[in-house]
Design a protein around this motif. Structure first.
Motif, PDB file in Angstrom:
ATOM      1  N   LYS A 232       0.995  -1.110   0.004  1.00 53.65           N
ATOM      2  CA  LYS A 232      -0.009  -0.003  -0.006  1.00 53.65           C
ATOM      3  C   LYS A 232       0.760   1.154   0.219  1.00 53.65           C
ATOM      4  O   LYS A 232       0.486   2.218  -0.651  1.00 53.65           O
ATOM      5  CB  LYS A 232      -0.886   0.039   1.197  1.00 53.65           C
ATOM      6  CG  LYS A 232      -2.037  -0.987   1.114  1.00 53.65           C
ATOM      7  CD  LYS A 232      -3.285  -0.837   2.511  1.00 53.65           C
ATOM      8  CE  LYS A 232      -4.212  -1.722   1.997  1.00 53.65           C
ATOM      9  NZ  LYS A 232      -5.593  -1.603   3.010  1.00 53.65           N
ATOM     10  N   THR A 235       1.737   1.548  -3.870  1.00 52.50           N
ATOM     11  CA  THR A 235       0.609   2.416  -4.479  1.00 52.50           C
ATOM     12  C   THR A 235       0.458   3.843  -3.997  1.00 52.50           C
ATOM     13  O   THR A 235       0.006   4.590  -5.197  1.00 52.50           O
ATOM     14  CB  THR A 235      -0.699   1.701  -4.600  1.00 52.50           C
ATOM     15  OG1 THR A 235      -1.080   1.477  -2.963  1.00 52.50           O
ATOM     16  CG2 THR A 235      -0.655   0.260  -4.896  1.00 52.50           C
ATOM     17  N   SER A 236       0.512   4.135  -2.845  1.00 58.04           N
ATOM     18  CA  SER A 236       0.752   5.565  -2.564  1.00 58.04           C
ATOM     19  C   SER A 236       1.678   6.277  -3.170  1.00 58.04           C
ATOM     20  O   SER A 236       1.822   7.260  -3.567  1.00 58.04           O
ATOM     21  CB  SER A 236       0.821   5.650  -0.762  1.00 58.04           C
ATOM     22  OG  SER A 236       0.942   6.953  -0.728  1.00 58.04           O
ATOM     23  N   THR A 248      -8.904   6.884  -2.961  1.00 59.07           N
ATOM     24  CA  THR A 248      -9.935   5.868  -2.663  1.00 59.07           C
ATOM     25  C   THR A 248     -11.232   6.351  -3.449  1.00 59.07           C
ATOM     26  O   THR A 248     -11.349   7.269  -4.020  1.00 59.07           O
ATOM     27  CB  THR A 248     -10.395   5.792  -1.134  1.00 59.07           C
ATOM     28  OG1 THR A 248     -11.004   6.958  -0.762  1.00 59.07           O
ATOM     29  CG2 THR A 248      -9.146   5.748  -0.077  1.00 59.07           C
ATOM     30  N   GLU A 250     -14.028   6.368  -2.135  1.00 59.42           N
ATOM     31  CA  GLU A 250     -15.286   6.663  -0.877  1.00 59.42           C
ATOM     32  C   GLU A 250     -16.234   7.554  -1.374  1.00 59.42           C
ATOM     33  O   GLU A 250     -17.365   7.537  -0.907  1.00 59.42           O
ATOM     34  CB  GLU A 250     -14.440   7.030   0.327  1.00 59.42           C
ATOM     35  CG  GLU A 250     -13.670   8.390   0.120  1.00 59.42           C
ATOM     36  CD  GLU A 250     -12.965   8.813   1.443  1.00 59.42           C
ATOM     37  OE1 GLU A 250     -13.081   8.047   2.475  1.00 59.42           O
ATOM     38  OE2 GLU A 250     -12.169   9.899   1.474  1.00 59.42           O
ATOM     39  N   GLU A 328      -7.816   2.862  -3.927  1.00 56.79           N
ATOM     40  CA  GLU A 328      -8.235   1.933  -2.938  1.00 56.79           C
ATOM     41  C   GLU A 328      -9.738   1.814  -3.013  1.00 56.79           C
ATOM     42  O   GLU A 328     -10.585   2.672  -2.954  1.00 56.79           O
ATOM     43  CB  GLU A 328      -7.673   2.258  -1.663  1.00 56.79           C
ATOM     44  CG  GLU A 328      -7.391   1.246  -0.581  1.00 56.79           C
ATOM     45  CD  GLU A 328      -6.632   1.528   0.573  1.00 56.79           C
ATOM     46  OE1 GLU A 328      -7.038   1.057   1.784  1.00 56.79           O
ATOM     47  OE2 GLU A 328      -5.751   2.182   0.424  1.00 56.79           O
ATOM     48  N   ASN A 329      -9.968   0.462  -2.616  1.00 57.17           N
ATOM     49  CA  ASN A 329     -11.667   0.141  -2.643  1.00 57.17           C
ATOM     50  C   ASN A 329     -12.083   0.039  -3.842  1.00 57.17           C
ATOM     51  O   ASN A 329     -13.419  -0.358  -4.236  1.00 57.17           O
ATOM     52  CB  ASN A 329     -12.302   1.077  -1.746  1.00 57.17           C
ATOM     53  CG  ASN A 329     -12.010   1.008  -0.382  1.00 57.17           C
ATOM     54  OD1 ASN A 329     -11.652   0.014   0.536  1.00 57.17           O
ATOM     55  ND2 ASN A 329     -12.013   2.356   0.425  1.00 57.17           N
ATOM     56  N   LYS A 354      -5.703  -7.711  -3.899  1.00 60.62           N
ATOM     57  CA  LYS A 354      -6.424  -7.535  -2.268  1.00 60.62           C
ATOM     58  C   LYS A 354      -5.387  -6.956  -1.455  1.00 60.62           C
ATOM     59  O   LYS A 354      -5.780  -6.274  -0.743  1.00 60.62           O
ATOM     60  CB  LYS A 354      -6.714  -9.022  -2.078  1.00 60.62           C
ATOM     61  CG  LYS A 354      -7.785 -10.106  -2.715  1.00 60.62           C
ATOM     62  CD  LYS A 354      -7.751 -11.289  -2.429  1.00 60.62           C
ATOM     63  CE  LYS A 354      -8.775 -11.884  -3.478  1.00 60.62           C
ATOM     64  NZ  LYS A 354      -8.768 -13.779  -2.964  1.00 60.62           N
ATOM     65  N   GLY A 357      -5.650  -3.401  -1.475  1.00 55.62           N
ATOM     66  CA  GLY A 357      -6.589  -2.714  -0.863  1.00 55.62           C
ATOM     67  C   GLY A 357      -7.891  -2.592  -1.943  1.00 55.62           C
ATOM     68  O   GLY A 357      -8.846  -1.926  -1.836  1.00 55.62           O
ATOM     69  N   LYS A 359     -11.105  -4.450  -4.260  1.00 53.35           N
ATOM     70  CA  LYS A 359     -11.974  -5.663  -4.310  1.00 53.35           C
ATOM     71  C   LYS A 359     -11.783  -6.667  -5.776  1.00 53.35           C
ATOM     72  O   LYS A 359     -11.472  -5.963  -6.635  1.00 53.35           O
ATOM     73  CB  LYS A 359     -13.407  -5.168  -4.195  1.00 53.35           C
ATOM     74  CG  LYS A 359     -13.556  -4.138  -3.113  1.00 53.35           C
ATOM     75  CD  LYS A 359     -13.506  -4.797  -1.821  1.00 53.35           C
ATOM     76  CE  LYS A 359     -13.767  -3.836  -0.891  1.00 53.35           C
ATOM     77  NZ  LYS A 359     -13.721  -4.137   0.709  1.00 53.35           N
TER      78      LYS A 359
END
Length: 427
Positions: A232, A235-236, A248, A250, A328-329, A354, A357, A359
């Motif tokens: 992670k 990827t950041s 994300t 979100e 992410e997500n 996975k 982060g 799906k």
């Protein structure tokens, strides 16, 4: 009467002083003459530069890679692929290493340059002389092997390089062997984020480069791809390197009316979507904004496009590697071709997605969705017993199931997969 007393009485104090001064002057004259006579011979005496002992630690026990770390006086003659150190830690005074993380793959390693590490053990004067001296350490790695493939470029080179170079905080120089200009251009943004210095194409260096430390070969975990402990963080790092907006997905949970974006990774030569128009229509009917594109080498544009999407869909292949840019997500949908590809599909993209982060949804096509049914009788081994083809070797298996297979998705069945992706985004 003693001799000293007679000698003392024979001269006045003034005469004694004159005698001493004359004797001293005569000594200086004799010494000057000797230096003049012997100067040509003295000039030929060897004067050796100081050579620092090198600490050398090599690990050849790993199944996927070999590596050596050297600290001290390290000298590299690039055009001969030779590294010189002043150390007694090599039993046979030399060893060879290929700096690419697929040690057990003969096909990959054929195109990787072999470096020889030569240890000077007791005569520092035999060390090759420096032409260029650098004040920061170096990492030597190859972009040969399979590194021209996007998936292998990331898993064999970029991720291991990121993991190793972080400890230097950009104060390190990259010495690239088997370099390809297209490769360096493609990953230029990432390389400059990991090092403050321009890369050195070490194969074409005619002069001897000297470093206070060198790492040869990059590490990689056994049986894991696109993986490191802090994936992670990686990827950041990518989002930061390419100034990507979304970390994300979100915003989709906040009741916004904007449609989620679905990116369909198309392929032009093999593993193509035969019924791509139907796939697009069913995705749009399911509530997605759909983008269809083939991935290219411009990572700046690719990263921005992928990061703007919420779902990425594609048939198993290197293009799916660009999932590293998904927020992410986000959701990765991998279409797995016919041929018992469960292990390779999960190892290459399932488990890594996975860990990032994301799906993950796997859609394994049925025999009737494969173009292989048009090429072979229904009772042929290719269709009924893929394991028997695997036993013939990777080359035979790849030529059939990866190079000659296209897919025609069952739209009714695939619609269920799209519904599941929407559930992930809104959960």
């Amino acid at each position: 009467m003693k001799y000293e007393e007679i000698f003392a009485r024979s001269f006045s104090r003034h005469d004694q002083n004159r005698f001493r001064s004359g004797a001293l002057l005569a000594c200086f004259v004799i010494l000057w003459c000797m230096c003049t006579v012997f100067k040509p011979y003295l000039g030929t005496l060897p004067v050796y530069p100081e050579v620092e002992k090198t600490t050398l630690i090599c690990d050849t026990s790993k199944p996927r890679y070999d590596s050596c770390e050297m600290k001290g006086d390290v000298r590299i003659q690039g055009n001969s692929s030779t590294i010189f150190v002043f150390s007694s830690q090599l039993t046979n005074a030399s060893m060879t290493i290929k700096p690419y993380a697929r040690k057990g793959d003969e096909s990959a390693m054929e195109s990787v340059t072999t470096f020889t590490i030569k240890s000077v053990q007791d005569k520092p004067e035999t060390m090759i002389k420096c032409n260029k001296t650098h004040n920061v350490p170096a990492i030597v790695f190859s972009v040969g092997g399979y590194a021209g493939n996007n998936f292998h470029a990331f898993t064999d080179v970029i991720i291991p390089l990121y993991a190793k170079s972080r400890e230097f905080n950009r104060e390190v120089k990259f010495l690239v062997t088997d370099n390809r200009l297209s490769w360096s251009r493609k990953f230029h943004e990432l390389l400059k984020k990991l090092s403050r210095y321009e890369i050195i194409d070490i194969d074409h260096e005619n002069e001897v480069n000297c470093f206070p430390g060198v790492v040869v070969g990059l590490g990689k975990e056994e049986r894991k791809e696109l993986h490191l402990e802090s994936v992670k963080d990686f990827t950041s790092f990518l989002r930061s390197s390419y100034s990507l907006d979304r970390s994300t997905t979100e915003n989709l949970t906040n009741g916004l009316t904007k449609k989620p974006r679905l990116l369909i990774v198309s392929r032009s030569k093999t593993r193509t979507f035969v019924n791509i128009k139907e796939v697009v229509h069913v995705a749009q009917d399911s509530g997605f904004e759909v983008i269809v594109t083939e991935m290219n080498a411009n990572l700046t544009r690719v990263s921005q496009l992928v990061n703007s999407c919420d779902v990425m869909l594609g048939v198993h292949g290197a293009g799916l590697t660009n999932m590293v840019f998904l927020p992410e997500n986000g959701v990765l949908i991998q279409i797995v071709p016919w041929g018992n590809m469960d292990w390779i599909a999960n190892t290459y993209f399932g488990d890594p997605s996975k860990a990032m982060g994301l799906k993950y949804i796997e859609y394994k096509i049925s025999q009737g969705e494969s173009s292989l049914i048009d090429q072979y009788p229904l009772n042929h081994q290719v269709l009924v017993d893929p394991f028997s083809i695997q036993r013939k070797g990777w080359g035979v298996y790849k030529s059939i199931y990866l190079d000659k297979q296209n897919v025609t998705l069952n739209i009714t069945r695939f619609k269920e997969t799209l519904s599941r992706a929407l559930e992930f985004l809104h959960s």
